[in-house]
Design a protein around this motif. Structure first.
Motif, PDB file in Angstrom:
ATOM      1  N   VAL A 281      11.161   2.185  29.837  1.00  0.00           N
ATOM      2  CA  VAL A 281      10.422   1.375  30.809  1.00  0.00           C
ATOM      3  C   VAL A 281      10.514  -0.112  30.453  1.00  0.00           C
ATOM      4  N   LYS A 282      10.830  -0.390  29.209  1.00  0.00           N
ATOM      5  CA  LYS A 282      10.970  -1.781  28.769  1.00  0.00           C
ATOM      6  C   LYS A 282      12.055  -2.515  29.552  1.00  0.00           C
ATOM      7  N   LYS A 283      12.952  -1.746  30.194  1.00  0.00           N
ATOM      8  CA  LYS A 283      13.999  -2.365  31.006  1.00  0.00           C
ATOM      9  C   LYS A 283      13.416  -3.203  32.141  1.00  0.00           C
ATOM     10  N   LEU A 284      12.172  -2.940  32.506  1.00  0.00           N
ATOM     11  CA  LEU A 284      11.541  -3.726  33.568  1.00  0.00           C
ATOM     12  C   LEU A 284      11.383  -5.182  33.174  1.00  0.00           C
ATOM     13  N   VAL A 285      11.209  -5.435  31.884  1.00  0.00           N
ATOM     14  CA  VAL A 285      10.911  -6.802  31.454  1.00  0.00           C
ATOM     15  C   VAL A 285      11.962  -7.387  30.518  1.00  0.00           C
ATOM     16  N   ARG A 286      12.887  -6.553  30.031  1.00  0.00           N
ATOM     17  CA  ARG A 286      13.914  -7.065  29.123  1.00  0.00           C
ATOM     18  C   ARG A 286      15.281  -6.555  29.533  1.00  0.00           C
ATOM     19  N   ILE A 287      16.278  -7.398  29.344  1.00  0.00           N
ATOM     20  CA  ILE A 287      17.673  -7.028  29.558  1.00  0.00           C
ATOM     21  C   ILE A 287      18.350  -7.067  28.200  1.00  0.00           C
ATOM     22  N   ALA A 288      19.012  -5.990  27.840  1.00  0.00           N
ATOM     23  CA  ALA A 288      19.598  -5.907  26.495  1.00  0.00           C
ATOM     24  C   ALA A 288      20.900  -5.133  26.538  1.00  0.00           C
ATOM     25  N   GLY A 289      21.765  -5.439  25.587  1.00  0.00           N
ATOM     26  CA  GLY A 289      23.021  -4.717  25.464  1.00  0.00           C
ATOM     27  C   GLY A 289      23.705  -5.091  24.167  1.00  0.00           C
ATOM     28  N   SER A 290      24.550  -4.203  23.659  1.00  0.00           N
ATOM     29  CA  SER A 290      25.271  -4.483  22.420  1.00  0.00           C
ATOM     30  C   SER A 290      26.635  -3.825  22.466  1.00  0.00           C
ATOM     31  N   GLY A 291      27.542  -4.357  21.674  1.00  0.00           N
ATOM     32  CA  GLY A 291      28.889  -3.817  21.606  1.00  0.00           C
ATOM     33  C   GLY A 291      29.877  -4.903  21.263  1.00  0.00           C
ATOM     34  N   GLY A 292      30.967  -4.522  20.601  1.00  0.00           N
ATOM     35  CA  GLY A 292      31.991  -5.488  20.235  1.00  0.00           C
ATOM     36  C   GLY A 292      31.493  -6.565  19.301  1.00  0.00           C
ATOM     37  N   GLY A 293      30.578  -6.196  18.392  1.00  0.00           N
ATOM     38  CA  GLY A 293      30.039  -7.166  17.446  1.00  0.00           C
ATOM     39  C   GLY A 293      28.981  -8.079  18.021  1.00  0.00           C
ATOM     40  N   SER A 295      25.135  -8.464  20.120  1.00  0.00           N
ATOM     41  CA  SER A 295      23.876  -7.868  20.543  1.00  0.00           C
ATOM     42  C   SER A 295      23.063  -8.936  21.263  1.00  0.00           C
ATOM     43  N   VAL A 296      22.678  -8.661  22.511  1.00  0.00           N
ATOM     44  CA  VAL A 296      21.967  -9.648  23.319  1.00  0.00           C
ATOM     45  C   VAL A 296      20.709  -9.008  23.902  1.00  0.00           C
ATOM     46  N   SER A 297      19.616  -9.737  23.861  1.00  0.00           N
ATOM     47  CA  SER A 297      18.361  -9.245  24.438  1.00  0.00           C
ATOM     48  C   SER A 297      17.536 -10.440  24.887  1.00  0.00           C
ATOM     49  N   PHE A 298      17.022 -10.365  26.116  1.00  0.00           N
ATOM     50  CA  PHE A 298      16.198 -11.469  26.612  1.00  0.00           C
ATOM     51  C   PHE A 298      15.285 -10.974  27.732  1.00  0.00           C
ATOM     52  N   SER A 299      14.240 -11.753  27.986  1.00  0.00           N
ATOM     53  CA  SER A 299      13.296 -11.428  29.045  1.00  0.00           C
ATOM     54  C   SER A 299      13.981 -11.557  30.398  1.00  0.00           C
ATOM     55  N   SER A 300      13.733 -10.594  31.271  1.00  0.00           N
ATOM     56  CA  SER A 300      14.348 -10.625  32.599  1.00  0.00           C
ATOM     57  C   SER A 300      13.881 -11.838  33.410  1.00  0.00           C
ATOM     58  N   ASP A 301      12.738 -12.427  33.053  1.00  0.00           N
ATOM     59  CA  ASP A 301      12.237 -13.605  33.764  1.00  0.00           C
ATOM     60  C   ASP A 301      13.128 -14.826  33.565  1.00  0.00           C
ATOM     61  N   LEU A 302      13.989 -14.788  32.520  1.00  0.00           N
ATOM     62  CA  LEU A 302      14.829 -15.944  32.218  1.00  0.00           C
ATOM     63  C   LEU A 302      16.103 -16.000  33.048  1.00  0.00           C
ATOM     64  N   VAL A 303      16.408 -14.908  33.759  1.00  0.00           N
ATOM     65  CA  VAL A 303      17.614 -14.887  34.592  1.00  0.00           C
ATOM     66  C   VAL A 303      17.498 -15.946  35.684  1.00  0.00           C
ATOM     67  N   ALA A 315      30.797 -13.877  32.742  1.00  0.00           N
ATOM     68  CA  ALA A 315      30.367 -14.796  31.688  1.00  0.00           C
ATOM     69  C   ALA A 315      28.867 -15.028  31.760  1.00  0.00           C
ATOM     70  N   LEU A 316      28.260 -15.156  30.585  1.00  0.00           N
ATOM     71  CA  LEU A 316      26.827 -15.402  30.478  1.00  0.00           C
ATOM     72  C   LEU A 316      26.616 -16.793  29.892  1.00  0.00           C
ATOM     73  N   THR A 317      25.883 -17.619  30.578  1.00  0.00           N
ATOM     74  CA  THR A 317      25.579 -18.976  30.099  1.00  0.00           C
ATOM     75  C   THR A 317      24.109 -19.040  29.709  1.00  0.00           C
ATOM     76  N   ILE A 318      23.865 -19.454  28.468  1.00  0.00           N
ATOM     77  CA  ILE A 318      22.494 -19.500  27.948  1.00  0.00           C
ATOM     78  C   ILE A 318      22.119 -20.954  27.684  1.00  0.00           C
ATOM     79  N   THR A 319      21.041 -21.393  28.274  1.00  0.00           N
ATOM     80  CA  THR A 319      20.508 -22.727  28.009  1.00  0.00           C
ATOM     81  C   THR A 319      19.173 -22.575  27.286  1.00  0.00           C
TER      82      THR A 319
END
Length: 338
Positions: A281-293, A295-303, A315-319
């Protein structure tokens, strides 16, 4: 919280094929004190355990007579001592035929809550600890583990025998790695699984996500967050998610709005109760994934606020990088340049 009755039995099977050892303690009535403290801690572990299963008693009483013994005890047809004697004897018989080694304390607790009674069956484990003996020589001893609980079951007595009996009144903790003793514990309890937790998790997620999308854009994130918070609180209490209660939590002004929406948009159980896996259920508030060395996790509100995803370029751009991450990157690049 008040314990009506409690009893424990030490059981071990060190040589498969040989009779299992079992030594039972006295049946205690309202033991209070340390027993209440121990039970409170084991309940905390029980409630926080992920991946619990929900079900009811097997109808095969010959194979698993625990439910009939428990019912006789509750109806005063036998005392707590006789009830637990039968249970402990069956546990010893099951362990005698076990092909794996086992050691643990079987604890049975009848607890009175404010509005209902429950019965717990728990396997308590031990940890090794060092001590100095009477001659000041270093020795090892076993102490109860208050941080592990891998086998346990709770019976909601009112849901089982009350006027408004529920379809599922058993909650089971059956951790991975418990092997054959774990399967024998399930057999001792007479537990049969009636709930598809994975399916109910998807139902919960789909209903909340659809409801969030139907809400005003600025409130969609709040809907997801409150749904996750409610689910998390229920998990901490060891309770399932009642759709009606969740509906009131999501919209206090119109408490029936989500319930009505969910009944039309998703296949809700007749009981009006879901058992979602709080980890998913945490997927409702967080987006996460890992692989190829990576690991990324962040609040879905930041999209689209601090994190932007370009589908065409994948591509993912993080500010607005977190300070600790920015400092690590700067140190790493400085070292590489040196």
């Amino acid at each position: 919280m008040a314990i009506k009755h409690l009893r424990t039995a030490f059981s071990s099977q060190y040589q498969p094929g040989q009779p299992a050892r079992l030594q039972s303690g006295e049946a205690l009535q309202e033991p209070g004190g340390d027993y209440e403290g121990l039970h409170k801690q084991m309940k905390r572990l029980f409630n926080s355990k992920p991946g619990k299963k929900y079900g009811r008693f097997s109808e095969d009483i010959g194979e698993s007579p625990f439910s009939s013994w428990l019912k006789d005890y509750l109806e005063d047809k036998q005392g707590f001592t006789s009830f637990t004697d039968r249970l402990f004897n069956q546990w010893q018989e099951l362990l005698t035929n076990c092909q794996e080694e086992f050691v643990g304390q079987l604890m049975v607790v009848h607890e009175a809550l404010a509005d209902s009674d429950v019965v717990y069956l728990m396997i308590l484990e031990s940890d090794g600890a060092l001590r100095f003996d009477g001659n000041q020589a270093l020795d090892t001893t076993d102490v109860l583990s208050t941080s592990r609980l891998n086998l346990a079951m709770r019976v909601e007595l009112d849901d089982w025998l009350g006027d408004n009996a529920a379809e599922n009144y058993l909650t089971l903790v059956h951790a991975r790695g418990t092997g054959e003793p774990g399967e024998l514990f399930i057999r001792l309890c007479g537990f049969t699984n009636q709930i598809d937790v994975e399916k109910e998790t998807l139902t919960f997620l789909d209903a909340v996500e659809a409801f969030a999308k139907s809400s005003e854009p600025e409130k969609a994130g709040e809907v997801r967050t409150r749904a996750y918070e409610f689910c998390k609180e229920q998990h901490a209490l060891g309770e399932p998610v009642a759709i009606e209660a969740l509906s009131g939590y999501l919209d206090e002004d119109e408490p029936g709005r989500f319930k009505e929406f969910a009944s039309k948009s998703a296949e809700m159980p007749e009981s009006g109760v879901l058992h979602p896996d709080h980890r998913k259920v945490k997927k409702l508030v967080r987006i996460a994934g890992s692989g190829g060395g990576m690991s990324v996790s962040f609040s879905s509100d930041l999209v689209n606020q601090a994190i932007y995803y370009d589908r065409d370029k994948d591509a993912l751009t993080i500010t607005r990088l977190p300070k600790a991450l920015r400092e690590q990157l700067e140190r790493y690049l400085e070292n590489r340049e040196d």
